[in-house]
Design an enzyme around this catalytic site. Structure first.
Site, PDB file in Angstrom:
ATOM      1  NE  ARG B 299     -18.516  -1.541   1.772  1.00  0.00           N
ATOM      2  CZ  ARG B 299     -17.506  -0.729   2.136  1.00  0.00           C
ATOM      3  NH1 ARG B 299     -17.380   0.435   1.561  1.00  0.00           N
ATOM      4  NH2 ARG B 299     -16.664  -1.095   3.085  1.00  0.00           N
ATOM      5  CD  GLU B 301     -21.692   2.575  -2.015  1.00  0.00           C
ATOM      6  OE1 GLU B 301     -21.600   3.696  -2.536  1.00  0.00           O
ATOM      7  OE2 GLU B 301     -20.795   2.069  -1.308  1.00  0.00           O
ATOM      8  NE  ARG B 307     -14.196   8.208  -5.239  1.00  0.00           N
ATOM      9  CZ  ARG B 307     -13.811   8.979  -4.248  1.00  0.00           C
ATOM     10  NH1 ARG B 307     -12.569   9.020  -3.864  1.00  0.00           N
ATOM     11  NH2 ARG B 307     -14.689   9.720  -3.601  1.00  0.00           N
ATOM     12  CG  HIS B 308     -18.041   3.807  -5.967  1.00  0.00           C
ATOM     13  ND1 HIS B 308     -17.846   5.115  -6.327  1.00  0.00           N
ATOM     14  CD2 HIS B 308     -18.257   3.794  -4.626  1.00  0.00           C
ATOM     15  CE1 HIS B 308     -17.962   5.884  -5.247  1.00  0.00           C
ATOM     16  NE2 HIS B 308     -18.200   5.113  -4.198  1.00  0.00           N
ATOM     17  CD  GLU B 450     -11.903   6.893   2.059  1.00  0.00           C
ATOM     18  OE1 GLU B 450     -13.053   7.097   1.690  1.00  0.00           O
ATOM     19  OE2 GLU B 450     -11.487   5.749   2.375  1.00  0.00           O
ATOM     20  CB  SER B 453     -12.385   5.392   6.188  1.00  0.00           C
ATOM     21  OG  SER B 453     -13.091   6.375   6.872  1.00  0.00           O
ATOM     22  NE  ARG B 501     -12.172   3.794  -3.769  1.00  0.00           N
ATOM     23  CZ  ARG B 501     -13.066   4.491  -3.089  1.00  0.00           C
ATOM     24  NH1 ARG B 501     -12.686   5.290  -2.120  1.00  0.00           N
ATOM     25  NH2 ARG B 501     -14.350   4.393  -3.374  1.00  0.00           N
TER      26      ARG B 501
END
Lengths: 527, 527
Positions: B299, B301, B307-308, B450, B453, B501
């Site tokens: 990712r 991002e 948490r990323h 979360e 998903s 996670r």
């Protein structure tokens, strides 16, 4: 027991009645919704006695939760179910109308069964017509009576029974035109009938991989491949190995910088790891003792051969030892033995399905595995007329020849070649203390092709620096690697295995694209 | 039994004698080779009675294979071995000289034991001096007698015994200066003594990860993480899932094109997969029925949060169902229950070690798991004073609050939230047929965050195209995706789990960098 069975039948019959009512409702709804859709039973002037027994179902959107219908697997359809009514969800493999009959072959993964629709009191002409018009590869729900057949059906995997269809619903309809025919893609490759039958070439297969993967052979190949991974991990976990995960995005090219993919990383750039080796070694230096990792490995080599991929699955392991790297080498050898035993014993059915399309000699191995020294291998090659220099690597043809010689002499398709010349191994390989021309390194072979390369790694920063200098490597560029050993590190060895190669060679297949679900090579990054 | 034991002792004693001789030889050789090396026992005018009992060993190059020395694990050192002589290979954790004594703590992964050298007839002053000068973190071979202690040794994991050392050899010497002290890195994080003790900050830890990973807590975290992976695969394999491997290099950005890393691919370019979803779905369309895959997910991002990560390990699964997506959702729910049971029962020791450094409430769960509908969750939040719109997603603070409310009401740290608003889910999510504002999708939470998903995916190309148009997506760009469903596809659902996670939240840790062995974020691609 008999009572129980009767009871079961009764309840399943009442469930089926309920089901039939539901399906009828659904069908009417579907008819209403899709009255203009193709393949919908046309309104005929005669009364269709089968109305509510066939048609296209609406898309399953999870509208109803409490559906009591139980499906029977095609695999389980046999004489013991004779006379019983079952529901089957499967693909329509082929259909063939003949007068008032329609013969259908239903396929579920590796298994097929014949189904029959006969115009009768319960089955209308329009229903038979509808059946024969369903595009191949559609998914259908079939209600049918299991019926024993007098002569076994050679063209299906379930040879003793057929299904007498009473309901037929299309769950998911395939496009009418298929880019390849499953029958063609499933045809055995026998040299003798070359050219007589339609074949599907590799690129057509890969371009339409979703269809190609549906062949019984491919279903079996990827189940067996999952088995190789499972056995690898289970055997090592039992031996006390810990699974780790190593990063794929790295800051410096891991092995010299050639053949590495560059990634743009925010405002800078990074690389894709060509091997998890450094990270496995760091885990050893960090006291994890025995580690393995399974993950993607990337090689930017422009090699378009039968055995190279630009992305493959690496099964890697690394292990600290006490005194001698053979502690590790023999652990790996035993790992292979256990894997081969597992495949032989647990995947008989898959192997036999694959062999029907791609015939191959059964894979042979010794327990414990054969260990040859490099010099012995050279001697065997020399006796066969192929000279390999004492400090020279084996060429691919020499490797293959040696594999044949070993097979002839020892009857094994797996062996370990130990003590490679130091000159042909990377700088971090531990030299042989008893012969400076050799090294504490090994390759392992399956059917004459290398599937693992490994060695004792130098765990001492002083010796590592010395060896890097000898290889004329810029020390400043590998400082981080050398530093990994600065704070004490146990002696260790390991190796890396290519998953797709193991599966290809175990099965005696001719191309690694047959054992990579979505292969990547210099010319292919799709699908 | 007694005889056997005596026999064992005898043979091990003779082996040790042999060993001692060998070691002596080796030591002499070492002395000869490295006579100028640091820490080598200096030649003293007095006769050193311990000569041949201590020193630096030469680098282990696998010179000898037939070493009969058997090492005892630190974990196994207890009263039952009292009086016996053992060999231990471990790290020198700390050493402290006091007059004629040297106290050493030996560390092996999570376990520590005290070792003692006393100047005596057998142990010379130079040997004690040498012992106290060995750099911390060096790996040593110790021969010692196991001795019961009158008062338990609180500072070691092995509290009932100590080792009376008779030989001490350095196998791999650490640099004298350590960038972080293991004792500091292992210190419990208790808010009350904030500022009193030296802490090691996250970046120092990660910059020196090889040392940091040696703490008992990190040893335990990564063993437990391996357990999560193993349980995930074992539970699913038992349920009939097949493991697949999906490519990381892809030709088109998988989810919309934002946050994707670009790779230079020979003369063109490609991308790193943000999720294996398309490939899992293709496997379903290709009849694999139930699949899972474990692998790197990328990712791009620019999120620098607790948490990323830019690269993490995805535990992904996808499953065909018959009538309702809850068949899949509850399979995933049960998977978590089984994983939590496995961790609780098989990793007690690891959890207790981790809790000593990072205290956390034990993780609670229900069997079967709690399933709440999104609307119920909204109602609970509204009652707590937080309004969430019917077609609005949950913010991170709302998620966390709901987690606390659920925990208070149902006493579970894990729950499933079902039926998310259609508007907040991707275009390929199946709408709820009974309420067009909702969708057949779910998230799963651990301690209010979360961790999965998932949803029923649209398996019908017509409906998929319609939904993509509704989302104003350029159909030509997702043609390959839509085509995957053209040749018949069963209804299916699935989900993706972030491994790091799950481990972070299960253990109640505060940062995902604690559960990624070599974490990658926008600012870190090393080590």
């Amino acid at each position: 027991m008999v009572e129980d069975k009767a009871g079961e039948n009764k309840s399943s019959k009442s469930a089926l009645k309920k089901e039939a009512k539901k399906a009828e409702k659904a069908a009417k709804k579907a008819e209403h919704k899709q009255s203009n859709a193709e393949n919908q039973p046309a309104a005929t002037p005669e009364v269709d006695v089968s109305i509510g027994k066939y048609g296209n179902l609406p898309v399953i959107t999870s509208e109803k939760k409490d559906v009591e219908r139980k499906f029977t697997y095609v695999l389980d359809l046999n004489k013991t179910l004779s006379g019983q009514t079952v529901w089957v969800r499967a693909r329509l493999h082929t259909s063939r109308a003949r007068g008032k009959q329609c013969f259908i072959v239903l396929r579920q993964r590796e298994y097929t069964v014949q189904a029959l629709l006969n115009v009768s009191e319960a089955v209308s002409k329009p229903m038979v017509k509808f059946s024969s018009s369903i595009p191949k590869e559609s998914i259908v729900d079939v209600e049918a009576r299991v019926s024993e057949v007098p002569n076994s059906i050679a063209s299906c995997s379930q040879q003793d029974v057929e299904l007498i269809v009473s309901q037929l619903w299309v769950v998911s309809q395939s496009a009418a035109q298929l880019p390849l025919q499953l029958e063609d893609a499933s045809r055995p490759e026998k040299p003798e009938d070359e050219g007589l039958n339609i074949r599907v070439n590799q690129d057509t297969r890969l371009d339409n991989r979703i269809l190609d993967l549906r062949t019984p052979t491919n279903q079996a190949i990827y189940r067996l491949e999952a088995g190789v991974c499972r056995l690898f991990r289970d055997v090592l976990t039992k031996k006390g190995f810990v699974e780790i995960h190593t990063p794929k995005i790295i800051s410096a090219a891991s092995e010299g910088g050639a053949n590495v993919f560059t990634v743009s990383y925010f405002k800078g750039s990074a690389y894709l790891a060509q091997s998890p080796q450094l990270y496995k070694q760091m885990a050893i230096a960090a006291d994890f003792d025995k580690v393995f990792t399974v993950g993607a490995v990337f090689r930017a080599e422009d090699s378009n051969t039968h055995r190279h991929l630009t992305e493959f699955v690496g099964l890697d392991l690394e292990m600290a030892f006490n005194f001698h790297y053979h502690e590790v080498m023999l652990t790996i050898g035993n790992l292979f033995t256990e894997m081969f035993k597992g495949l032989r014993d647990e995947y008989k059915n898959e192997i036999s399905i694959i062999n029907q399309q791609y015939p191959a000699e059964p894979f042979t191995f010794l327990d414990p595995p054969l260990v040859l020294e490099y010099d012995e291998g050279r001697k065997m090659l020399a006796e066969a007329g192929v000279e390999v220099g004492a400090e020279e690597d084996l060429s691919t043809p020499a490797e293959k020849l040696l594999g044949r010689l070993v097979k002839a002499k020892f009857d094994t398709d797996f062996y370990i070649l130990d003590k490679f010349p130091l000159a042909v191994r990377p700088f971090y390989t531990m030299p042989d203390p008893n012969n400076p021309k050799y090294s504490n390194s090994y390759d392992m072979f399956m059917r004459g092709e290398e599937i693992l390369s490994g060695a004792q790694r130098i765990h001492d920063p002083v010796l590592l620096t010395e060896r890097a200098k000898h290889h004329e490597i810029d020390i400043s560029k590998i400082a981080a690697y050398i530093d990994a050993f600065k704070y004490g590190c146990p002696p260790h060895a390991g190796g890396g295995i290519g998953l797709e190669r193991v599966v290809m060679l175990y099965l005696g297949l001719d191309n690694i694209r047959k054992t990579s679900m979505f292969p990547r090579d210099p010319k292919r990054v799709t699908p």
